[in-house]
Design an enzyme around this catalytic site. Sequence first.
Site, PDB file in Angstrom:
ATOM      1  N   ASN A 233       0.770  -1.255  -0.187  1.00  0.00           N
ATOM      2  CA  ASN A 233      -0.131   0.016   0.093  1.00  0.00           C
ATOM      3  C   ASN A 233       0.872   1.156  -0.027  1.00  0.00           C
ATOM      4  OD1 ASN A 233      -1.776   2.202   0.657  1.00  0.00           O
ATOM      5  ND2 ASN A 233      -2.777   1.091   2.255  1.00  0.00           N
TER       6      ASN A 233
ATOM      7  N   ARG B  39      -2.559  -2.121  -3.227  1.00  0.00           N
ATOM      8  CA  ARG B  39      -3.598  -1.226  -3.050  1.00  0.00           C
ATOM      9  C   ARG B  39      -3.628  -0.008  -4.067  1.00  0.00           C
ATOM     10  NH1 ARG B  39      -5.577   2.850   1.314  1.00  0.00           N
ATOM     11  NH2 ARG B  39      -7.712   3.038   0.855  1.00  0.00           N
TER      12      ARG B  39
ATOM     13  N   HIS C  11     -13.138   2.952  -0.201  1.00  0.00           N
ATOM     14  CA  HIS C  11     -13.234   1.987   0.618  1.00  0.00           C
ATOM     15  C   HIS C  11     -13.997   0.333   0.265  1.00  0.00           C
ATOM     16  CE1 HIS C  11     -13.736   5.059   4.160  1.00  0.00           C
ATOM     17  NE2 HIS C  11     -12.528   4.884   4.161  1.00  0.00           N
TER      18      HIS C  11
ATOM     19  N   ARG D 114     -13.722  15.630   7.918  1.00  0.00           N
ATOM     20  CA  ARG D 114     -14.125  16.087   6.464  1.00  0.00           C
ATOM     21  C   ARG D 114     -15.519  16.137   6.840  1.00  0.00           C
ATOM     22  NH1 ARG D 114     -12.494  10.717   3.516  1.00  0.00           N
ATOM     23  NH2 ARG D 114     -10.200  10.585   4.279  1.00  0.00           N
TER      24      ARG D 114
ATOM     25  N   GLY E 166     -12.211   1.333  12.519  1.00  0.00           N
ATOM     26  CA  GLY E 166     -11.632   1.677  13.845  1.00  0.00           C
ATOM     27  C   GLY E 166     -12.945   2.163  14.880  1.00  0.00           C
TER      28      GLY E 166
ATOM     29  N   GLU F 196      -8.501  -5.441   4.833  1.00  0.00           N
ATOM     30  CA  GLU F 196      -8.311  -5.025   3.491  1.00  0.00           C
ATOM     31  C   GLU F 196      -6.957  -5.589   2.803  1.00  0.00           C
ATOM     32  OE1 GLU F 196      -9.146  -0.625   2.583  1.00  0.00           O
ATOM     33  OE2 GLU F 196      -8.988  -0.980   4.909  1.00  0.00           O
TER      34      GLU F 196
HETATM   35  P1  AMP Z   1      -9.577   4.291  11.309  1.00  0.00           P
HETATM   36  O1  AMP Z   1      -9.574   5.208  10.500  1.00  0.00           O
HETATM   37  O2  AMP Z   1     -10.413   2.692  10.763  1.00  0.00           O
HETATM   38  O3  AMP Z   1      -8.200   3.833  11.876  1.00  0.00           O
HETATM   39  O4  AMP Z   1     -10.478   4.713  12.629  1.00  0.00           O
HETATM   40  C1  AMP Z   1      -9.844   5.458  13.441  1.00  0.00           C
HETATM   41  C2  AMP Z   1     -11.096   6.190  14.281  1.00  0.00           C
HETATM   42  O5  AMP Z   1     -11.436   5.002  15.061  1.00  0.00           O
HETATM   43  C3  AMP Z   1     -10.137   7.167  15.433  1.00  0.00           C
HETATM   44  O6  AMP Z   1     -10.643   8.518  15.002  1.00  0.00           O
HETATM   45  C4  AMP Z   1     -11.215   6.739  16.797  1.00  0.00           C
HETATM   46  O7  AMP Z   1     -11.951   7.584  16.847  1.00  0.00           O
HETATM   47  C5  AMP Z   1     -11.955   5.344  16.534  1.00  0.00           C
HETATM   48  N1  AMP Z   1     -11.639   4.314  17.473  1.00  0.00           N
HETATM   49  C6  AMP Z   1     -10.688   3.732  17.501  1.00  0.00           C
HETATM   50  N2  AMP Z   1     -10.716   2.790  18.757  1.00  0.00           N
HETATM   51  C7  AMP Z   1     -12.015   3.358  19.409  1.00  0.00           C
HETATM   52  C8  AMP Z   1     -12.627   3.251  20.646  1.00  0.00           C
HETATM   53  N3  AMP Z   1     -12.173   2.014  21.328  1.00  0.00           N
HETATM   54  N4  AMP Z   1     -13.476   3.834  20.973  1.00  0.00           N
HETATM   55  C9  AMP Z   1     -14.126   4.913  20.107  1.00  0.00           C
HETATM   56  N5  AMP Z   1     -13.535   5.309  18.852  1.00  0.00           N
HETATM   57  C10 AMP Z   1     -12.350   4.314  18.551  1.00  0.00           C
END
Ligand code: AMP
Length: 423
Positions: A7, A91, A180, A241, A331, A384
């Site tokens: 990636n 990717r 995505h 965003r 996340g 992914e």
């Molecule tokens: P990603 O872009 O998929 O890595 O997701 C990142 C987002 O997941 C971050 O902005 C966090 O706000 C959210 N996140 C990760 N762990 C937690 C958690 N335990 N509780 C609430 N939000 C989370």
Amino acid sequence: MKVLVLNCGSSSIKYKMFNMSNEVVLASGLVERIGMDGSKLIHKPTDKDKYQFEVDIPNHEVGINLILNALIDETHGVLNSMDEIDAIGHRTVHGGDKFSDSVLIDESVKQKLEDLIDLAPLHNPPGLMGINACERLLPNVPQVGVFDTAFHQTMPAASYTYALPYELCQKHKIRRYGFHGTSHKYVAYRAAELTGKDIKNCKIITCHLGNGASISAINNGKVMDTSMGFTPLEGLVMGTRCGLIDPAIIPFVMEKENLTTRKINELINKKSGVLGISGISSDFRDLEEAAQNGNERAQLALDVFTHVVKKTIGSYVAILNGVDVLVFTAGLGENSIYIREKICEGMNYLGITISKQKNNVRGEERIISKEGASTKVVIVPTNEELMIARDTKRIIEQQLSDSDFSWDYDSQGNRNNEKVFSL
Ligand code: AMP
């Protein structure tokens, strides 16, 4: 078959080395700060110690060479030689309307990716750099492009057409593409498996809720609509965003605040979303904590976010004429108990009711809907890289079967015979 997944970003390269005979990750890692001070490689072999190497990494080719050397390193490596790499899966962010599936990379594919740079100026150029570097470093190893947009190419025209002058859209290739896609595809297939449904005969809504967030409506395995659009800015409210807003706000703010296009782009991409509303953070963990401590703007940001997700799910139920499975991933979708609960609250009319006790989990694959609920609600951690590795294997095997050749593997997944791939 052993597949290296890459990636390539503008200043980083993430990688995972898979043995596809059992889908085991042999090693993963990251090259970061390419072309900057402090560039380094972090290599994590699955069964050995993590290894970090700080060295000048002026470009992607040097970065990929470091990765390859780490993979065959005597102490930290996981392969005996580079000959063990059977294929590379890349990717690739934007496939425009040219790619509706993953594809074996050849000169014509590379030319199409060049042609698409206008649509993904930040993402496609580093992807191409990675492809060219691999071609030079491993000239006989086939490469496959796996596109973030491809899974969404099944959308009907009514979903992807914007109500702007038709000729203008044709001229500049303005339409909904969606992003995505690799994640939506992985979790949709996995959720169908988990709930005992046939993906070819069910209605699934997938919620990829991370820093970037999007929702897809999938009917019988085909995307019918998705919330991201011409760019990943459209749709849901995200970390930074703005998502869907009245488009007239853009020229209004530009005029009032005397902003250039660069500045307005920065505002809607980097300073908006839940960060913009709360004034605190783009991270939902911070917002949940602040809201618990009585911060009203943090609570408002969470409320706006869940409101838009709910509204989008409702509209997709209307488009699909029902929903069998609702999936949470990424996340936030995988980890936030609060957000999942708020989104699913008051949707029992649609057959969506989750169990508080089952929902009390983070980062685990699990069905969280109540027993007997007509819609299954599922958490599926996205993967992914595995999807890219699977697609790469599928495309290579298709290619091999077209050429009456097959690779012969032993029980460890090591290849016994040799084929120089001619493109
Ligand atoms: P990603 O872009 O998929 O890595 O997701 C990142 C987002 O997941 C971050 O902005 C966090 O706000 C959210 N996140 C990760 N762990 C937690 C958690 N335990 N509780 C609430 N939000 C989370």
